[in-house]
Design a protein around this motif. Structure first.
Motif, PDB file in Angstrom:
ATOM      1  N   ALA A 287       0.833  -1.207   0.000  1.00 33.82           N
ATOM      2  CA  ALA A 287       0.000   0.000   0.000  1.00 33.82           C
ATOM      3  C   ALA A 287       0.864   1.251   0.000  1.00 33.82           C
ATOM      4  CB  ALA A 287      -0.922  -0.012   1.215  1.00 33.82           C
ATOM      5  N   ARG A 288       1.957   1.235   0.775  1.00 32.63           N
ATOM      6  CA  ARG A 288       2.857   2.399   0.796  1.00 32.63           C
ATOM      7  C   ARG A 288       3.439   2.666  -0.589  1.00 32.63           C
ATOM      8  NH1 ARG A 288       7.809   2.162   4.816  1.00 32.63           N
ATOM      9  NH2 ARG A 288       8.412   0.478   3.405  1.00 32.63           N
ATOM     10  N   ALA A 289       3.635   1.599  -1.366  1.00 32.41           N
ATOM     11  CA  ALA A 289       4.155   1.746  -2.726  1.00 32.41           C
ATOM     12  C   ALA A 289       3.056   2.082  -3.730  1.00 32.41           C
ATOM     13  CB  ALA A 289       4.870   0.462  -3.150  1.00 32.41           C
ATOM     14  N   LEU A 304      -8.513  -3.731   5.244  1.00 31.43           N
ATOM     15  CA  LEU A 304      -7.741  -2.811   4.418  1.00 31.43           C
ATOM     16  C   LEU A 304      -8.198  -2.851   2.967  1.00 31.43           C
ATOM     17  CD1 LEU A 304      -5.410  -0.851   3.888  1.00 31.43           C
ATOM     18  CD2 LEU A 304      -3.884  -2.831   3.699  1.00 31.43           C
ATOM     19  N   ILE A 305      -8.399  -4.055   2.431  1.00 29.53           N
ATOM     20  CA  ILE A 305      -8.772  -4.196   1.029  1.00 29.53           C
ATOM     21  C   ILE A 305     -10.287  -4.156   0.893  1.00 29.53           C
ATOM     22  CG2 ILE A 305      -8.589  -5.611  -1.048  1.00 29.53           C
ATOM     23  CD1 ILE A 305      -5.927  -4.584  -0.017  1.00 29.53           C
ATOM     24  N   ASP A 306     -10.777  -3.129   0.231  1.00 26.98           N
ATOM     25  CA  ASP A 306     -12.202  -3.024  -0.088  1.00 26.98           C
ATOM     26  C   ASP A 306     -12.381  -3.594  -1.494  1.00 26.98           C
ATOM     27  OD1 ASP A 306     -12.736  -1.609   2.329  1.00 26.98           O
ATOM     28  OD2 ASP A 306     -11.932   0.192   1.396  1.00 26.98           O
ATOM     29  N   MET A 339      -6.781   2.078  -8.203  1.00 26.26           N
ATOM     30  CA  MET A 339      -6.858   1.222  -7.014  1.00 26.26           C
ATOM     31  C   MET A 339      -5.651   1.431  -6.103  1.00 26.26           C
ATOM     32  SD  MET A 339      -8.386  -2.456  -8.139  1.00 26.26           S
ATOM     33  CE  MET A 339     -10.163  -2.699  -8.246  1.00 26.26           C
ATOM     34  N   GLY A 340      -4.483   1.554  -6.697  1.00 28.10           N
ATOM     35  CA  GLY A 340      -3.278   1.743  -5.897  1.00 28.10           C
ATOM     36  C   GLY A 340      -3.316   3.034  -5.101  1.00 28.10           C
ATOM     37  N   GLN A 341      -3.817   4.109  -5.704  1.00 25.55           N
ATOM     38  CA  GLN A 341      -3.914   5.389  -5.002  1.00 25.55           C
ATOM     39  C   GLN A 341      -4.928   5.318  -3.866  1.00 25.55           C
ATOM     40  OE1 GLN A 341      -1.957   7.957  -5.350  1.00 25.55           O
ATOM     41  NE2 GLN A 341      -3.038   9.141  -3.784  1.00 25.55           N
ATOM     42  N   ARG A 342      -6.059   4.665  -4.115  1.00 28.81           N
ATOM     43  CA  ARG A 342      -7.059   4.508  -3.054  1.00 28.81           C
ATOM     44  C   ARG A 342      -6.494   3.715  -1.876  1.00 28.81           C
ATOM     45  NH1 ARG A 342     -12.290   2.674  -6.694  1.00 28.81           N
ATOM     46  NH2 ARG A 342     -12.953   4.750  -7.385  1.00 28.81           N
ATOM     47  N   LEU A 343      -5.753   2.662  -2.182  1.00 31.73           N
ATOM     48  CA  LEU A 343      -5.188   1.834  -1.124  1.00 31.73           C
ATOM     49  C   LEU A 343      -4.157   2.616  -0.323  1.00 31.73           C
ATOM     50  CD1 LEU A 343      -5.175  -0.958   0.165  1.00 31.73           C
ATOM     51  CD2 LEU A 343      -3.402  -1.629  -1.457  1.00 31.73           C
ATOM     52  N   TYR A 344      -3.326   3.376  -1.007  1.00 35.60           N
ATOM     53  CA  TYR A 344      -2.317   4.198  -0.324  1.00 35.60           C
ATOM     54  C   TYR A 344      -2.986   5.166   0.651  1.00 35.60           C
ATOM     55  CZ  TYR A 344       1.126   7.881   0.407  1.00 35.60           C
ATOM     56  OH  TYR A 344       1.960   8.803   0.990  1.00 35.60           O
ATOM     57  N   GLU A 345      -4.022   5.847   0.180  1.00 36.00           N
ATOM     58  CA  GLU A 345      -4.679   6.851   1.015  1.00 36.00           C
ATOM     59  C   GLU A 345      -5.329   6.230   2.247  1.00 36.00           C
ATOM     60  OE1 GLU A 345      -7.296   8.714  -1.749  1.00 36.00           O
ATOM     61  OE2 GLU A 345      -5.711   9.872  -2.728  1.00 36.00           O
ATOM     62  N   ALA A 347      -4.509   3.284   3.695  1.00 32.28           N
ATOM     63  CA  ALA A 347      -3.491   2.720   4.584  1.00 32.28           C
ATOM     64  C   ALA A 347      -2.763   3.811   5.352  1.00 32.28           C
ATOM     65  CB  ALA A 347      -2.501   1.890   3.767  1.00 32.28           C
ATOM     66  N   LYS A 348      -2.453   4.917   4.685  1.00 36.58           N
ATOM     67  CA  LYS A 348      -1.740   6.002   5.356  1.00 36.58           C
ATOM     68  C   LYS A 348      -2.577   6.586   6.487  1.00 36.58           C
ATOM     69  CE  LYS A 348       0.688  10.350   4.504  1.00 36.58           C
ATOM     70  NZ  LYS A 348       1.061  11.377   3.509  1.00 36.58           N
ATOM     71  N   LYS A 349      -3.887   6.670   6.258  1.00 34.32           N
ATOM     72  CA  LYS A 349      -4.775   7.254   7.260  1.00 34.32           C
ATOM     73  C   LYS A 349      -4.993   6.316   8.442  1.00 34.32           C
ATOM     74  CE  LYS A 349      -9.507   8.983   7.831  1.00 34.32           C
ATOM     75  NZ  LYS A 349     -10.809   9.220   7.156  1.00 34.32           N
ATOM     76  N   GLU A 350      -5.173   5.032   8.176  1.00 35.41           N
ATOM     77  CA  GLU A 350      -5.641   4.115   9.219  1.00 35.41           C
ATOM     78  C   GLU A 350      -4.596   3.139   9.729  1.00 35.41           C
ATOM     79  OE1 GLU A 350      -9.296   2.202   8.135  1.00 35.41           O
ATOM     80  OE2 GLU A 350     -10.047   3.968   7.079  1.00 35.41           O
ATOM     81  N   PHE A 351      -3.486   2.944   8.996  1.00 36.44           N
ATOM     82  CA  PHE A 351      -2.546   1.879   9.359  1.00 36.44           C
ATOM     83  C   PHE A 351      -1.110   2.382   9.432  1.00 36.44           C
ATOM     84  CE2 PHE A 351      -6.238  -0.012   7.288  1.00 36.44           C
ATOM     85  CZ  PHE A 351      -6.651  -0.897   8.264  1.00 36.44           C
ATOM     86  N   SER A 352      -0.945   3.598   9.883  1.00 36.66           N
ATOM     87  CA  SER A 352       0.396   4.150  10.067  1.00 36.66           C
ATOM     88  C   SER A 352       0.950   3.741  11.426  1.00 36.66           C
ATOM     89  CB  SER A 352       0.353   5.672   9.975  1.00 36.66           C
ATOM     90  OG  SER A 352      -0.403   6.198  11.053  1.00 36.66           O
ATOM     91  N   ILE A 353       2.247   3.937  11.619  1.00 39.22           N
ATOM     92  CA  ILE A 353       2.862   3.670  12.924  1.00 39.22           C
ATOM     93  C   ILE A 353       2.193   4.511  14.003  1.00 39.22           C
ATOM     94  CG2 ILE A 353       4.960   4.019  14.285  1.00 39.22           C
ATOM     95  CD1 ILE A 353       6.566   3.249  11.853  1.00 39.22           C
ATOM     96  N   GLU A 354       1.949   5.769  13.675  1.00 42.10           N
ATOM     97  CA  GLU A 354       1.344   6.673  14.660  1.00 42.10           C
ATOM     98  C   GLU A 354      -0.012   6.139  15.128  1.00 42.10           C
ATOM     99  OE1 GLU A 354       2.588   7.585  11.742  1.00 42.10           O
ATOM    100  OE2 GLU A 354       4.375   8.686  12.362  1.00 42.10           O
ATOM    101  N   ALA A 355      -0.818   5.630  14.177  1.00 40.14           N
ATOM    102  CA  ALA A 355      -2.127   5.092  14.537  1.00 40.14           C
ATOM    103  C   ALA A 355      -1.979   3.855  15.417  1.00 40.14           C
ATOM    104  CB  ALA A 355      -2.916   4.744  13.268  1.00 40.14           C
ATOM    105  N   THR A 356      -0.987   3.008  15.121  1.00 38.06           N
ATOM    106  CA  THR A 356      -0.771   1.792  15.909  1.00 38.06           C
ATOM    107  C   THR A 356      -0.329   2.124  17.334  1.00 38.06           C
ATOM    108  OG1 THR A 356      -0.194   0.527  13.934  1.00 38.06           O
ATOM    109  CG2 THR A 356       0.547  -0.363  16.038  1.00 38.06           C
ATOM    110  N   VAL A 357       0.604   3.042  17.464  1.00 39.62           N
ATOM    111  CA  VAL A 357       1.093   3.427  18.796  1.00 39.62           C
ATOM    112  C   VAL A 357      -0.040   4.047  19.620  1.00 39.62           C
ATOM    113  CG1 VAL A 357       2.643   4.983  20.039  1.00 39.62           C
ATOM    114  CG2 VAL A 357       3.484   3.694  18.076  1.00 39.62           C
ATOM    115  N   GLN A 358      -0.816   4.917  19.002  1.00 38.89           N
ATOM    116  CA  GLN A 358      -1.925   5.537  19.716  1.00 38.89           C
ATOM    117  C   GLN A 358      -2.941   4.494  20.160  1.00 38.89           C
ATOM    118  OE1 GLN A 358      -2.146   8.647  20.809  1.00 38.89           O
ATOM    119  NE2 GLN A 358      -4.078   8.065  21.817  1.00 38.89           N
ATOM    120  N   ARG A 359      -3.229   3.537  19.288  1.00 44.56           N
ATOM    121  CA  ARG A 359      -4.167   2.467  19.643  1.00 44.56           C
ATOM    122  C   ARG A 359      -3.630   1.659  20.819  1.00 44.56           C
ATOM    123  NH1 ARG A 359      -8.830   0.448  20.922  1.00 44.56           N
ATOM    124  NH2 ARG A 359      -9.128  -1.735  20.344  1.00 44.56           N
ATOM    125  N   GLN A 360      -2.335   1.360  20.840  1.00 42.32           N
ATOM    126  CA  GLN A 360      -1.769   0.583  21.941  1.00 42.32           C
ATOM    127  C   GLN A 360      -1.875   1.336  23.259  1.00 42.32           C
ATOM    128  OE1 GLN A 360      -0.084  -2.852  21.766  1.00 42.32           O
ATOM    129  NE2 GLN A 360      -1.123  -2.352  23.680  1.00 42.32           N
TER     130      GLN A 360
END
Length: 743
Positions: A287-289, A304-306, A339-345, A347-360
């Motif tokens: 997704a990052r790519a 993640l994949i719609d 599709m690649g652009q949608r997936l990037y957007e 993933a960046k919003k919902e599955f970033s490191i920042e989101a993971t750390v905040q969730r923890q």
């Protein structure tokens, strides 16, 4: 806050990346210490990331346990967080000695962790299974892993979900596409489309399905190439399979790679074919790519994949479905880019490191609050777990409201399908007619909610009315405050039932909120005066739709153009419906011919509604679509928001559409339909037994015309949402009260 992490220290792959990334992100925010039982690359890399890491070596379990006990006491930890079999076993014993709460992150299906290694499965696998049961809380790496744990009888209210986060800071690959493909030995020029996967070559990853699907697609599109990065025990077998299928020259086995940026930069399509996963980093790396992704529908992948929007999903092992999706993307570069652009957007919003750390951090805070304050329980009863999207949306709305008021509440829900309710809503649930459990929970509840819908009626059966009255009376008998919430009253036709209902509500109910004025009148006629009574709205009016991309994917995957012009029909079987199918069909044909609106038949309760739609479709000439699956409330609302007009027998079809400002036509099989429409100032409805083709055409004409004046519709929507505030205020009042003294 100070947290002790326990892990063996020999971990690799996704678990290693998750722990390192998470702890590096947590270290600046809280005090974190990691204890491992093996020195090696895992611990060396952790120290390089600035993680406080200590190794307690040796195989003497009890000696290590003693050292850890002293460490916990001396350093003042608040929480123990474990990973893997060895860490979980140590945490289970350590909790007994120290009294600290324990939580484990479940990185993969513990029953499959040692697939192909029978001795390890017997020893470490058994230890891990037992240890997980002894710990206080668990974190699944994906919602799908939480679903799996719930299916194995873990308490849903002691489970949390988290996702592998990724750093989305832009990176420059060390090599360009052409250089990288040459370096790994894949013969591909600029006209080739390269699909790829990065995975361990073991049975769980099922690379054989990828090769078989690729071979089928390659025959139809010879410019397709496959790049496989990874190593493992299946390497030789997979190479032989590629040769046997005649695609050895088009498939490259790159072995283990460290330059993942160059690898993903060289691909056009990312793939995943696992038979079991939690939430693999290969997805977010792709997704990052900005790569469109084709994945088996396992674990947390579908979060993640719609499907049809930012990638494609297929059933595990279905190589033909995989081949079809490969061909679709290989032949359409614009679709790959979109599709690649949608997936990037996403993933960046919902599955970033920042989101993971905040969730923890949120998980840690929740655990410590639960341990300090305990959790008040609310019991909720309604027509849940029967496959009706409207009834289940009521439960979702109640839970959403209560969780926003007090996130630490605990729930017990009556359900006809308790396992499905546990997995869908992350609550405890028991079978609707298990009366001894009901009594047990009534004794311990802070309050009881009789949860919305038309429960107080005897049209469908006397027994259902008697049962719901029994729950009201029994809850009150055991000292539990009782709320009838966002409900409809009637029709109650039998005189004995009317007297019984009035008597129980007067004696046992504390507060009633009603979704329409006719229900208020019915209570007045019944003589119900003792409870606090307020006019409100159906609890589902404020539920939001799913995102536009998700709805686009649902429609596209069913062959329905996402931006078309549609009229929605929501029908249900009912006495007299069969005689009206030709009339409804004639009206559907008329709408298509007159306004160019294509009929879309949509189910609220698929087991009933699909058959009703098919009876109408039998008489139609116009093109049309029919949806046959069950959808979530958000998906249902999102789909109905795409309609220009909605014609519905189902009340919640009208409510969902009304909340989105869609013009409505009601076919009245029950007074609740006309009551709702009148309540919001909509007059386009007719009784089922008086319906004719001409009358329905006229009503739809009115709705189409009304759609040209959105201000009228927005007034109705705002009225509904204002009235729904009454429901919330009642919940706030009872949530603020002291706990039931019987607890």
């Amino acid at each position: 806050m100070k947290v002790l992490h326990l892990i063996s220290g020999g971990d690799t792959g996704g678990a290693k990346t998750h722990v390192h990334t998470l702890l590096a992100g947590l270290t600046p925010r809280i005090q974190v210490k990691m204890v491992c039982f093996t020195e090696g690359p895992f611990t060396q890399e952790a120290r390089a990331l600035g993680i406080d890491t200590e190794v307690i070596p040796g195989r003497n379990f009890f000696a290590n346990l003693k050292k850890l006990s002293h460490m916990v006491q001396e350093e003042g930890f608040d929480l123990i967080h474990s990973h893997g079999a060895r860490g979980n076993m140590m945490a289970a014993f350590l909790s007994k000695r120290t009294g600290l709460p324990t939580v484990s992150t479940v990185h993969s299906d513990y029953r499959l962790d040692y697939l192909g290694r029978p001795l390890s499965r017997l020893t470490y696998g058994t230890i891990n299974t037992l240890a997980l049961r002894k710990l206080d809380y668990r974190i699944g790496v994906s919602d799908a892993m939480v679903d799996l744990l719930i299916s194995r009888k873990f308490d849903p209210e002691r489970l949390f979900s988290i996702y592998n986060g990724l750093d989305f800071t832009p990176r420059t690959p060390a090599m360009n596409r052409a250089e990288y493909l040459r370096s790994v030995g894949l013969e591909a020029d600029e006209t080739c489309v390269v699909a790829g996967i990065a995975a361990r070559l073991n049975p769980v990853k099922d690379i054989a399905t990828l090769i078989r699907g690729f071979a089928k697609a390659h025959r139809a599109f010879p410019a397709l190439r496959l790049l496989i990065a990874g190593d493992g025990e299946e390497m030789a077998n997979l190479k032989q399979l590629a040769a046997d299928l005649g695609v050895a020259k088009a498939v490259c086995f790159a072995g283990w790679i460290s330059d993942t940026d160059s690898f993903y930069n060289a691909l056009d399509i990312n793939t995943l074919t696992s038979i079991s996963e939690t939430f693999p980093y290969a997805l977010t790396e792709g997704a990052r790519a900005g790569l469109p992704t084709i994945s088996s529908k396992v674990g947390g992948v579908s979060y993640l994949i719609d499907h049809g929007s930012n990638g494609f999903l297929f059933p595990p092992g279905e190589d033909q479905a995989l081949a079809d999706h490969l061909l679709t993307l290989a032949r359409d570069p614009d679709l790959r880019k979109t599709m690649g652009q949608r997936l990037y957007e996403k993933a960046k919003k919902e599955f970033s490191i920042e989101a993971t750390v905040q969730r923890q951090l949120e998980i840690y805070d929740s655990i410590l609050r639960y341990e300090k304050n305990g959790r008040d329980r609310v019991v909720i009863c309604g027509a849940y777990g029967r496959g009706n999207a409207g009834d289940d949306a009521i439960l979702l709305a109640i839970l959403t409201e209560l969780r926003s008021i007090d996130p630490d509440l605990s729930f017990q829900v009556f359900s006809r399908n308790p396992m499905e309710t546990r997995q869908t809503y992350r609550v405890n649930a028991f079978y609707t007619f298990h009366i001894w459990k009901a009594i047990y929970y009534f004794k311990r509840a802070k309050f009881f909610i009789n949860g919305g819908g038309s429960l107080m009626q005897d049209v469908t059966s006397y027994r259902s009315l008697w049962f719901y009255l029994w729950t009201l009376a029994t809850a009150k008998h055991y000292g539990c405050p009782v709320i009838m919430y966002g409900c409809g009253i009637g029709p109650i036709r039998n005189n004995g039932n009317r007297a019984r209902a009035a008597r129980v509500m007067n004696r046992s109910v504390d507060s009633i909120t009603l979704r329409d004025p006719d229900s208020l009148k019915e209570l007045e006629v019944l003589g119900v005066t003792e409870p606090k009574i307020a006019l409100s709205a159906d609890t589902t009016v404020s539920l939001p739709p799913a995102s536009p991309d998700i709805i686009d994917g649902i429609l596209d995957s069913r062959g329905i153009p996402a931006n078309g012009n549609y009229i929605g029909f929501i029908l249900r079987p009912w006495p007299g419906f069969e005689e009206k199918t030709k009339d409804i069909a004639a009206a559907a044909d008329y709408v298509y011919e007159t306004y160019g609106l294509t009929p879309v038949f949509f189910p609220i309760e698929p087991r009933l509604d699909v058959a009703a739609a098919q009876r109408v479709i039998h008489w139609m000439n116009a093109p049309h679509y029919i949806l046959t699956e069950a959808y979530t409330a958000a998906q249902t609302i999102g789909i109905l928001s795409r309609m220009k007009v909605v014609t519905s027998m189902r009340l919640h079809g009208l409510i969902f559409a009304a909340g989105q400002g869609v013009p409505l036509v009601g076919i009245v099989y029950d007074q609740k339909v006309s009551s709702f429409l009148s309540y919001i100032g909509q007059d386009l409805y007719e009784d089922l037994n008086r319906l004719t083709a001409d009358k329905l055409k006229s009503l739809i004409d009115g709705a189409v015309s009304r759609g040209k004046n959105p201000a009228l519709l927005s007034e109705s929507v705002e009225k509904l949402r204002r009235m729904d505030e009454v429901n919330r205020k009642v919940l706030e009042e009872y949530a603020a009260q002291k706990k039931n003294p019987a607890e």
